[in-house]
Design an enzyme around this catalytic site. Structure first.
Site, PDB file in Angstrom:
ATOM      1  CB  SER A 144      -0.946  -0.079   1.195  1.00 42.05           C
ATOM      2  OG  SER A 144      -2.051   0.740   1.010  1.00 42.05           O
ATOM      3  CG  ASP A 229      -6.594  -3.811  -3.299  1.00 42.71           C
ATOM      4  OD1 ASP A 229      -6.850  -3.081  -2.326  1.00 42.71           O
ATOM      5  OD2 ASP A 229      -5.555  -4.504  -3.386  1.00 42.71           O
ATOM      6  CG  HIS A 261      -5.673  -2.704   0.801  1.00 44.15           C
ATOM      7  ND1 HIS A 261      -5.113  -2.206  -0.352  1.00 44.15           N
ATOM      8  CD2 HIS A 261      -5.052  -2.058   1.818  1.00 44.15           C
ATOM      9  CE1 HIS A 261      -4.208  -1.293  -0.032  1.00 44.15           C
ATOM     10  NE2 HIS A 261      -4.153  -1.180   1.276  1.00 44.15           N
TER      11      HIS A 261
END
Ligand SMILES: N[C@@H](CC(=O)c1ccccc1NC=O)C(=O)O
Length: 327
Positions: A144, A229, A261
């Site tokens: 991320s 995601d 995620h």
């Protein structure tokens, strides 16, 4: 608001509520770190700079040899949460396969700015290269916001640091590569990014403008996104992958089946997960004896370490994968 939704990863998980996903992520990170510290030989809170937050943890494989591949991990949390002390997800499966894992802390907002975090990440890599000149490759893995920080290293200018790290691969998991949309979301409240800050720190935009090619064409970049995601995260990963290919990078793209995620990273604690397995795409592809695999067999072997350790040999050009930055 649409952008707000798209950039709130916890709203897109499918097997649990948003809060529960975040709690589970923290819990698994916490447990994995406790286990790693209890069962692996480690050096904890090693300073890589003078700043209070400039520390890293090093976890060694069995039968310590400094000539192992090194995997440096940069945690996520939108540059405002997360810690190395809860992010040792992949330590056990990777050290078991001969990889040294380094979990890097950086100053999250509001203490740190994006520019400072990028600089800290750069210096953490320089530190590892200087400390372990015999490493069999440095691989950067980020999740991320941490994938963003790792991706910025594709554009790093190492010349002022006196050493060029032996970078051999990038594992970018559910990352953000164009920061401009973030400026318009609530995530920007502690970051205080202007559009200019966002532009200066967007690897997507920097690579688009770059006139240079990778120095080491064998250095591999895996751009991965979880199936669950958000569409914006998918778009960011696909576009970044395309820019890499156009720029001559040895890049591949992979949507990780049925992962959200957070699962994409917490499953790194598992040996039988696609990303901790071997070649061609998993993190273990960097571990001997799998090192003869698809990714590594294109990389020229480096000179023996004894030679590299002698002062005159230190200036030898090493196989690296950075662009010479053009200013
Ligand atoms: N508030 C965010 C948290 C978040 O995005 C996040 C949390 C932990 C690890 C990585 C994250 N995302 C990007 O860095 C959310 O909506 O899920």
């Amino acid at each position: 608001m649409e952008l707000e939704d798209q950039y709130s990863p916890s709203r897109w998980v499918i097997r649990r509520g948003a809060e529960e996903a975040l709690r589970t992520y923290s819990h698994i990170g916490d447990e994995a770190t406790k286990k790693a510290r209890a069962t692996r030989k480690s050096l904890l809170h090693v300073p890589y700079g003078d700043g209070e937050g400039e520390k890293l943890d090093i976890y060694f494989p069995e039968g310590v040899s400094e000539a192992s591949p090194f995997c440096l991990f940069f945690h996520g949390g939108y540059w405002q949460s997360g810690s190395k002390d809860t992010s040792a997800f992949m330590v056990n499966p990777l050290t078991e396969q001969g990889v040294t894992v380094v979990v890097v802390a950086y100053d999250i907002a509001p203490k740190g700015t994006l520019d400072q975090m990028v600089d800290q990440v750069t210096r953490s890599i320089v530190f590892v290269q200087k400390q372990y000149p015999c490493n069999e490759g440095i691989y950067l893995c980020g999740h991320s916001a941490g994938a963003h920080l790792a991706a910025m290293m594709l554009l790093a200018n190492w010349t002022k640091h006196g050493v060029t790290p032996n970078l051999k691969g990038f594992f970018l998991l559910s990352g953000i590569y164009d920061l401009k949309p973030i400026v318009y979301t609530s995530q920007n409240a502690p970051l205080l990014m202007t559009l200019e800050d966002a532009q200066r720190n967007s690897p997507q935009l920097l690579l688009e403008a770059a006139l240079t090619r990778p120095l080491d064409p064998a250095c591999h970049v895996l751009v991965s996104v979880g199936q669950h995601d958000s569409p914006e995260f998918h778009r960011q990963s696909k576009e970044f992958y395309q820019i890499l290919r156009q720029g001559g990078w040895n890049a591949s793209f992979e949507e990780i089946h049925d992962m959200d995620h957070f699962e994409i990273i917490w499953n790194l604690t598992q040996k039988d997960y696609v990303l901790t397995q071997g070649q061609p795409r998993g993190l273990s592809s960097l571990a001997p004896p799998l090192a003869q695999g698809v990714i590594l067999d294109q990389v020229p072997r480096r000179a023996p370490c004894m030679e590299l350790a002698s002062p005159s040999a230190l200036s030898l050009p090493l196989p690296v994968c950075v662009c010479v930055s053009h200013e």
